[in-house]
Design an enzyme around this catalytic site. Sequence first.
Site, PDB file in Angstrom:
ATOM      1  N   PRO A 115       0.766  -1.332  -0.241  1.00  0.00           N
ATOM      2  CA  PRO A 115       0.275   0.169  -0.360  1.00  0.00           C
ATOM      3  C   PRO A 115       0.292   1.342  -0.303  1.00  0.00           C
ATOM      4  CG  PRO A 115      -0.248  -0.580   2.166  1.00  0.00           C
ATOM      5  CD  PRO A 115       0.973  -2.225   1.260  1.00  0.00           C
ATOM      6  N   ASP A 122      -1.911   2.740   2.844  1.00  0.00           N
ATOM      7  CA  ASP A 122      -1.780   2.979   3.807  1.00  0.00           C
ATOM      8  C   ASP A 122      -2.229   3.655   5.106  1.00  0.00           C
ATOM      9  OD1 ASP A 122       0.294   2.323   6.051  1.00  0.00           O
ATOM     10  OD2 ASP A 122       2.560   2.944   5.261  1.00  0.00           O
ATOM     11  N   TRP A 135       4.779  -0.058  10.364  1.00  0.00           N
ATOM     12  CA  TRP A 135       5.091  -1.185   9.103  1.00  0.00           C
ATOM     13  C   TRP A 135       4.496  -2.469   9.429  1.00  0.00           C
ATOM     14  CZ3 TRP A 135       6.947  -0.016   5.505  1.00  0.00           C
ATOM     15  CH2 TRP A 135       7.633   1.381   5.054  1.00  0.00           C
ATOM     16  N   GLN A 173      12.317  -1.096   0.349  1.00  0.00           N
ATOM     17  CA  GLN A 173      10.886  -1.965   1.193  1.00  0.00           C
ATOM     18  C   GLN A 173      11.849  -3.219   1.817  1.00  0.00           C
ATOM     19  OE1 GLN A 173       8.417  -1.100   1.981  1.00  0.00           O
ATOM     20  NE2 GLN A 173       8.707   0.676   0.765  1.00  0.00           N
ATOM     21  N   TRP A 206       8.624  -3.025   4.043  1.00  0.00           N
ATOM     22  CA  TRP A 206       6.958  -3.690   3.623  1.00  0.00           C
ATOM     23  C   TRP A 206       7.639  -5.250   3.645  1.00  0.00           C
ATOM     24  CZ3 TRP A 206       4.392  -6.076  -0.523  1.00  0.00           C
ATOM     25  CH2 TRP A 206       2.843  -5.545  -0.250  1.00  0.00           C
ATOM     26  N   LYS A 239      19.447  11.985  -6.432  1.00  0.00           N
ATOM     27  CA  LYS A 239      17.707  11.627  -5.452  1.00  0.00           C
ATOM     28  C   LYS A 239      16.974  12.640  -5.540  1.00  0.00           C
ATOM     29  CE  LYS A 239      16.788   9.849  -1.880  1.00  0.00           C
ATOM     30  NZ  LYS A 239      16.236   9.114   0.385  1.00  0.00           N
ATOM     31  N   LYS A 254      12.708  16.976  -1.936  1.00  0.00           N
ATOM     32  CA  LYS A 254      11.676  18.724  -2.039  1.00  0.00           C
ATOM     33  C   LYS A 254      12.561  20.140  -2.029  1.00  0.00           C
ATOM     34  CE  LYS A 254       7.394  17.572   0.255  1.00  0.00           C
ATOM     35  NZ  LYS A 254       6.797  17.070   1.350  1.00  0.00           N
TER      36      LYS A 254
END
Length: 1013
Positions: free
Chosen positions: A57, A96, A542, A573, A577, A612, A615
């Site tokens: 999710p 999520d 998690w 992940q 996850w 990368k 923001k």
Amino acid sequence: MTAKSKASFDTLLSMDYRPLEIEKEIREFWEKNRIQEKLMEHREKNNVGVLGWVEGPPTLNGIPHVGHARGRVMKDLWFRWRTMQGYFVPFWAGWDCQGLPVELEVEKLLGVKNKRELLERVGEERFVEECKKTIMRYHKEWVEADRKLGMFIDQKKAYWTYTDEYIEREWQYLKRAWEQGLLEEGYYVVAYCPGCQTSLSSAEVGYEGSYVEVEDPSLYFKFKVADSRDEYFLIWTTMPFTVITDLMLAVHPEAEYAKVQVGNEKWIMVKQRVEPVMQELGIKDYSVVETVIGRSLEGVKYDYPFKDLIPKQAELDKHPLVHRVVCEDFVDVNTATGVVHLSPGNGEEDFVAAQKRGVPVFAPFDDEVKFTSEAGFFQGVFARDADSMVIEELRKRGLLVKADKIRHEYPTCWRSHHKLVWLARREYFLRTDRINDKVLAAAEKVEYFFEAPKNRFLSFLKEGKPWCISRERVWGAPLPIWVCEKCGAKTFIASKKELLEKALEKPPPNFELHKPWIDRVKIRCEKCGGIMHREPFVLDTWHNSGASPYARFTDEEFARYVPVAFLTEGIDQTRGWANSLLLEHVILTGKAEAPYKAFLFQGLTQDAKGRKMSKSLGNIIEVNKLLEKASADVCRFYMLRKCSPIDFMNFDLNEMNRRPYQVLATLYHLNRFFVQNAEYDGFNPQRHTLEWAKNNGLLKKPDFWLLSRLQKAIGDYTANLEKCEFNTALAELEEFVVETVSRLYVPMIRKELWTDDPETLNRRLAIYATLWHVLKTTLLLFNPVTPFLCEALYQKIYRRLDPTLPESVNFEKWPEVDESLRNRALEEEFETMLECASLVYSARQKAKLKRRWPLRKMLVVASEKDCKALQGLNDVLLELANVKEALYAETLPEGVKAEVDAGRWVEASEKGISVYLDIYRDETLLGEGLMRDIARRVQSLRKELGYVPTDILETVHVAGLDDESMRLLGPYIGEMAELVRAKKVQLHKNQSEIKVQWHEYSLDDKKVYIAIS
Ligand SMILES: [Zn+2]
Ligand SMILES: [Zn+2]
């Protein structure tokens, strides 16, 4: 007729490939006709099997960017492909919704700086409401991005990790852990974020990008050996505040320690570090006066210097084990002084060292990591702010040796980027360390497709630490443990129903399984009759998302779909996850089994320069903004084609709009070329099948060759999809479309399509049958990658010509290799022939002869086998080489040899084949060459003016040629008319002879004028 046919075609397929228009139209087509829903319904009933899948999710705390899109495109590729193979996949969305990432987003929106301010100013109730509002706002963005991308994910069946139903099922994992004794409360040192005011799991500490270079103090100080005259331990630390919680010193038992005379003091440190440390401290005048083995220092008492500042330390000092030297193997004798001070309240190893000796733990911190009253003088100071105070106090006491700065890598919070602090706290742990063998065995059985991510995952799992699952936050699934205030007994509540039955007071109607409501529920202790309160923790987010295989399905679905067939998520992940799914599943089932059979870890997506996306750099590309102007198909194709799924991808918009666009445009134009010609000749796909063409002997070698190459493409493509080598798969498919079909096959058959001679109609229909089969099959192969374009061509061409086809391309069956159409010998012969044709091109280049200029003769010298193969393909070779006649020989004839030397022939050779090209051009060849030069310009003018290839022009006018050129061209007027599909061609001495719209072209530095009327 011309005008009419032109109009009807244009509404169907525009002259250029305009993906944005196509995608808008197809999106509406899918929605209006409920194609995605129908596909799910259809496959649920008609399938060859079920492939389980569960959505990893996305967290609804931000706007989807291209990195997310890349992962979603891979998921959609897998779904469409497997569905076409006949499988049913529960391709249902999931979101999520809880946890720190969402909380921090909301804190930012509400303008609160920390948890205390949040609770005081906003309150839990409103905060929870704001969290819900926030996830709904981001949810809209995500659904829109999925829609724009063409994701066929079922949004109606989405799961939400914050619902009571989901949380209740998540609790079942904990219940199993509780029953197996794997869920424990404990006092333990955990990584703690002062910003988020919660502890983190060890998995989170190692999270991507959490280690950053920071500046810290570099402090050398000394502790005096108790009751000695002049002996001191020399110690180094980067966290001076831990001197406040210091309880022991550690040395390595096997190492040699030196007493170093410095002035009138003796400093104790490991011998091998004496020289470098003295150098660092700038002390030249020193000598080693004695050495002892580390073990002999055990138990030595030292004077803890802040007893006057910290009354609690003065009290602890009376403990027989406190402020003494201990021996520990973990002491690193290769750095600093080899004497380590231990603060069991602030270090994991320190804590363990204290635990095993029965030394108490001193951790006087509140939730903001400020010192409590137990820290006396330091009360109210934030831990890291105490660093300078400690240095100052050491200085005052004459214990400071050197205070400097150091830049080093230090773990920060992956969400808020605060420097983490290690603190001993009361937490709940899943003792996954006790089931680590099972976890590793389960992970070993999974298919990871690539070695590097597999090794990374397995080596992470080998760490096998207990999982700290409690969080001191608000918006999360609550830990369902109640504790008796009187006797301390604990009860685990596994469902809402059970909770409501046991609640002392009936909760209000708006009750949900969240703070603050659930905290208000009190129950009666069964042991002593006392009141039980809930442990105030929420669960690690998690754990929440890692519960999805059980929590998002019903029991029946869980049995049917889990372990799921395939999952794919970002490499970040590994610790997220992928890890929590695995641990929870092993706990739930008790088996050495992962909840997934295959896991593809994707590389991350960066900007065009390889940075990368962040923001702060302002280089994040949002999906919805991108796809307002860019094509989803081109984007999907680019993401899958550019690099391996495990590679880090540099997303470059300019690059995306070049080659990937061209490849799809080629596919588009091939289909358009086919349908325009086929309709002109009255092609009927139901009657003019490949079978019909074969049975009537209408297929020629180029057709058989193309059909054979198609089988190879199907086989290789599918095999590469199986291995998740999406980029290799698409490279092959691209090569098939651009090279095999467009650059080679079409030129081989184009001339046959130019005529409208009724005598050769059946042959043309056979070519259409071949193209229908090949292009339609190619569309099916492309469909999981570029679903909009494939649906558009499918509807506008294939389904229009054959209304018996299924309603959408997605209902089609995945192509399979037809061995009866594979002909490897023929493919080899074509290889040789194409090799030979490319030798002709190089020979032409040497002699500066354009490809369009026909030449009289070529001679091929090659082995007997190659000559035989070439002779069998003589017509095709002559067509591609644009030569009138070819001779074949095993050795160069004597006569030609002399002429080669004289410069009449030009030669090119490779791989045992030599091509000799007769470069002499007589008047007829010159005339024909000139005609082809002009015809090519007429063709481009036709296109420019919007004529389709099947339109017959009335008259083509040519003017501006000199007398010599007019004379040469004269005999080819008729052939040119046929070539450009015009009724007649007229030559004019100059433009003023007739009033038409002239277009100027240059031809070998001269001007020529062309008009169509
Ligand atoms: Zn944080
Ligand atoms: Zn009790």
